[in-house]
Motif scaffolding. Sequence first.
Motif, PDB file in Angstrom:
ATOM      1  N   VAL A   1       0.826  -1.202   0.000  1.00  0.00           N
ATOM      2  CA  VAL A   1       0.000   0.000   0.000  1.00  0.00           C
ATOM      3  C   VAL A   1       0.862   1.255   0.000  1.00  0.00           C
ATOM      4  O   VAL A   1       0.593   2.210  -0.742  1.00  0.00           O
ATOM      5  N   THR A   2       1.906   1.261   0.778  1.00  0.00           N
ATOM      6  CA  THR A   2       2.770   2.439   0.862  1.00  0.00           C
ATOM      7  C   THR A   2       3.465   2.700  -0.478  1.00  0.00           C
ATOM      8  O   THR A   2       3.572   3.843  -0.924  1.00  0.00           O
ATOM      9  N   PHE A   3       3.938   1.634  -1.133  1.00  0.00           N
ATOM     10  CA  PHE A   3       4.586   1.800  -2.432  1.00  0.00           C
ATOM     11  C   PHE A   3       3.629   2.403  -3.440  1.00  0.00           C
ATOM     12  O   PHE A   3       3.994   3.305  -4.199  1.00  0.00           O
ATOM     13  N   ALA A   4       2.379   1.901  -3.466  1.00  0.00           N
ATOM     14  CA  ALA A   4       1.393   2.453  -4.386  1.00  0.00           C
ATOM     15  C   ALA A   4       1.099   3.906  -4.073  1.00  0.00           C
ATOM     16  O   ALA A   4       1.015   4.752  -4.979  1.00  0.00           O
ATOM     17  N   ALA A   5       0.956   4.227  -2.794  1.00  0.00           N
ATOM     18  CA  ALA A   5       0.685   5.622  -2.411  1.00  0.00           C
ATOM     19  C   ALA A   5       1.820   6.536  -2.807  1.00  0.00           C
ATOM     20  O   ALA A   5       1.602   7.693  -3.209  1.00  0.00           O
ATOM     21  N   ASP A   6       3.044   6.044  -2.754  1.00  0.00           N
ATOM     22  CA  ASP A   6       4.203   6.864  -3.107  1.00  0.00           C
ATOM     23  C   ASP A   6       4.307   7.130  -4.604  1.00  0.00           C
ATOM     24  O   ASP A   6       5.041   8.040  -5.024  1.00  0.00           O
TER      25      ASP A   6
END
Length: 243
Positions: free
Chosen positions: A237-242
């Motif tokens: 999720v964090t990678f996608a948000a970034d």
Amino acid sequence: MHHRDTALDIAARTAAAEPDALAVALVGSIATGTDHPHSDIDLIAAARTDLGTRVLHVEGRMVTLTRKTPTELAAALTRPAEAGAAVPAWRTARLLADPDGILHDLQRRAHTWTWAETDDPDRWAAGELVGLAEEVHKVHGMQLQGRARAAAANRLILALALAAPMAAAHRLLYGSENDLWDALARTEGPAWARAWDTATGLTPAPHHTACRAATDLYRTAATRLAHHLDPADRATVTFAADL
């Protein structure tokens, strides 16, 4: 209102034509009196057979008849994905046929229901972000390839699909999807409302701006919910948000 009287009459006759149903209720805008002349007539039947949803055309009105087992109807009050709509629907339902009190008991339970009866709504909502990470990657990748329609389709998926998990995170009860979008915009605030309006085209904007707005919605949801995930899913999720 004449159109509501007609709808109520159609609902009663349709319910009576389901002789193998254990019970039938009218839900939605016609049950609450907030309908318009083109509102569909939403009926829910407790049944053991022929489960599923049928859409009928009766005297110029659309009738949606959903048949579920009593167990499934009750389970909706425990599922974060369904409770936000199911609880207010049952609180305002009109019971058209209920000889054994099945729906009466369900309605009584809905009136005393709290979010504590659901299975960890924050974790469910955060889990939805894991699957939607793919849509973020698609929006990003389709833009890089110049595939505007594909990017637009995936940005709309994001804007629409994020609403239910965010509603659960805010513990919103909304009764109908028609009420969900405004309820979430009021609760989440102006930044969310502006991004949602831009991502869906309600506010005209260039294509790349609308795509960025959709990914901004995802980033907002990730900021609120990612800490409810295990490390591996949180990384996704964090990678996608970034992006």
